[in-house]
Design an enzyme around this catalytic site. Structure first.
Site, PDB file in Angstrom:
ATOM      1  N   LEU A 277       1.825 -13.327 -10.806  1.00 58.95           N
ATOM      2  CA  LEU A 277       0.965 -14.504 -10.765  1.00 58.95           C
ATOM      3  C   LEU A 277      -0.479 -14.215 -11.167  1.00 58.95           C
ATOM      4  CD1 LEU A 277       2.380 -16.155  -7.516  1.00 58.95           C
ATOM      5  CD2 LEU A 277       3.051 -16.517  -9.899  1.00 58.95           C
ATOM      6  N   CYS A 278      -0.711 -13.053 -11.791  1.00 56.70           N
ATOM      7  CA  CYS A 278      -2.042 -12.721 -12.288  1.00 56.70           C
ATOM      8  C   CYS A 278      -2.306 -13.424 -13.617  1.00 56.70           C
ATOM      9  CB  CYS A 278      -2.173 -11.210 -12.502  1.00 56.70           C
ATOM     10  SG  CYS A 278      -2.663 -10.322 -11.033  1.00 56.70           S
ATOM     11  N   HIS A 279      -3.531 -13.891 -13.779  1.00 62.96           N
ATOM     12  CA  HIS A 279      -3.926 -14.466 -15.062  1.00 62.96           C
ATOM     13  C   HIS A 279      -4.276 -13.339 -16.044  1.00 62.96           C
ATOM     14  CE1 HIS A 279      -4.687 -17.738 -12.209  1.00 62.96           C
ATOM     15  NE2 HIS A 279      -4.570 -18.578 -13.236  1.00 62.96           N
ATOM     16  N   MET A 315      -7.353  -7.105  -9.299  1.00 62.65           N
ATOM     17  CA  MET A 315      -6.002  -6.587  -9.515  1.00 62.65           C
ATOM     18  C   MET A 315      -5.949  -5.607 -10.682  1.00 62.65           C
ATOM     19  SD  MET A 315      -4.311  -7.668  -7.045  1.00 62.65           S
ATOM     20  CE  MET A 315      -2.826  -6.859  -7.619  1.00 62.65           C
ATOM     21  N   ASP A 330       3.444  12.258 -12.390  1.00 64.08           N
ATOM     22  CA  ASP A 330       4.430  12.498 -13.449  1.00 64.08           C
ATOM     23  C   ASP A 330       4.120  13.791 -14.205  1.00 64.08           C
ATOM     24  OD1 ASP A 330       6.622  11.708 -15.283  1.00 64.08           O
ATOM     25  OD2 ASP A 330       4.978  11.580 -16.725  1.00 64.08           O
TER      26      ASP A 330
END
Length: 366
Positions: A277-279, A315, A330
């Site tokens: 739901l991030c723009h 975010m 990693d």
């Protein structure tokens, strides 16, 4: 004069359901890490740090300090750990702290030592302004060793009684200097205070749900465009040897932090593809910095993102930190699969209707 410190983590954890207290986490970090950090912050540095532990020795050894078992059998308590420390160390003075006292005053050692020297005492013990004594937070002269051995041999294991018998001077600190973390409930309560959970009211509901309770993308069309900035950070803890590979640039996969920096920038650009739901936002700047802490054997990733838009960019900063740390994992997992990511959080945001928000320093540096 050599001054060493011993962190007491050798208890049985009876009031913590038998768990190894030093490895129990507070806000995503084992208590032993908080104690090590408290020693590191002392205004008067110590020469060496020792860890007293009787279980899970490899987990404690990861931090790169000497780990000592009790010499006396049957868990003699704090006095057993102090005895082992004096046997292993040439120090004339030994700072003693428990693993469950995470926020030590920076002048703890300085004040205890000054009190010992001014009173010509063999020991100094911390107390708070409400009169409560903390016998496992003390500074001891090596001259107390014969008395310590005598008490251990006779089974007299009460720390406070022993300190009184050697004439320990009491040193007063502020009332809340040493939070009491005897139980899992104590730990949970402190974690809530650190995260702000006890102090943040929920106003106006959650904006990503509509009146029917369904998830939806918030309409930001009517919002004004403003300059928006967000900074986030997070840590990854690893073996000291792994950290040396990163610093020396000898990891087989190449430049660990260089690759992680590019990964973090890419993640910030792709945040709206990863978080439903991030723009999507037009980033104007992404700055990624890495800080190496040899004392804690950690790498910290700090990301600042900027945009000129109608919604916040927090975010993007948080996603970048996560992916940056994942990339470090990693790159190094072939030599250290036990790396731990922690303390991922927003530090600051600027812009928008809510204006400037900054995390309280009490939430992450105490």
């Amino acid at each position: 004069m050599i001054v060493d410190a011993v962190i007491l983590a050798g208890g049985e954890g009876r009031r913590m359901d038998g768990r190894d207290k030093g490895l129990v986490e507070l806000s995503g970090r084992p208590l032993i890490e908080w104690s090590l950090e408290g020693v590191q912050r002392q205004s008067t540095p110590v020469n060496h740090v020792l860890i007293s532990a009787n279980r899970n020795l490899p987990d404690y050894a990861r931090y790169g300090f000497a780990v000592l078992r009790d010499v006396y059998p049957n868990h003699p308590g704090p006095m057993g750990g102090i005895h082992a420390a004096f046997l292993a160390s040439p120090a004339k003075l030994m700072l003693v702290i428990p693993c469950d006292s995470p926020f030590l005053p920076a002048d703890l050692l300085q004040q205890l030592r000054a009190a010992m020297e001014s009173s010509k005492a063999q020991a100094a013990v911390a107390k708070t302004s409400d009169g409560r004594l903390y016998p496992t937070i003390c500074l001891l002269s090596r001259s107390v060793l014969p008395s310590l051995v005598e008490h251990l041999s006779c089974g007299r294991l009460k720390m406070l009684d022993w300190l009184k018998s050697i004439g320990a001077v009491e040193v007063t600190f502020a009332k809340d200097s040493f939070p009491n973390l005897n139980t899992l409930d104590d730990l949970s309560g402190l974690a809530n205070r650190l995260s702000g959970a006890e102090a943040i009211p929920v106003a106006g509901g959650l904006t990503h749900f509509n009146s029917a309770g369904d998830a939806h993308m918030v309409d930001v069309g009517a919002k004004a465009e403003t300059h928006r900035v967000a900074t986030a950070q997070g840590d990854i803890r690893m073996l000291p040897d792994t950290l040396r590979l990163i610093e020396d640039g000898t990891n087989k996969k190449g430049d660990v932090l260089g690759v992680a920096r590019i990964a973090a920038i890419m993640a910030a650009k792709k945040t709206s593809d990863l978080i439903p739901l991030c723009h999507p936002l037009p980033l104007t700047k992404v700055n990624v910095d890495f800080q190496v802490d040899r004392m804690k054997s950690t790498v910290r990733c700090i990301v600042t993102c900027e945009t000129y838009g109608k919604t916040g960019i927090e975010m993007e900063a948080l996603t970048a930190v996560n992916v940056g740390l994942l990339t470090v994992y990693d790159m190094c997992k072939a030599v250290d699969k036990g790396m731990v990511m922690s303390d991922i959080r927003l530090l600051e945001k600027i812009g928008g209707k809510s204006g400037h928000w900054q995390a309280s320093s009490d939430m992450f540096v105490i």
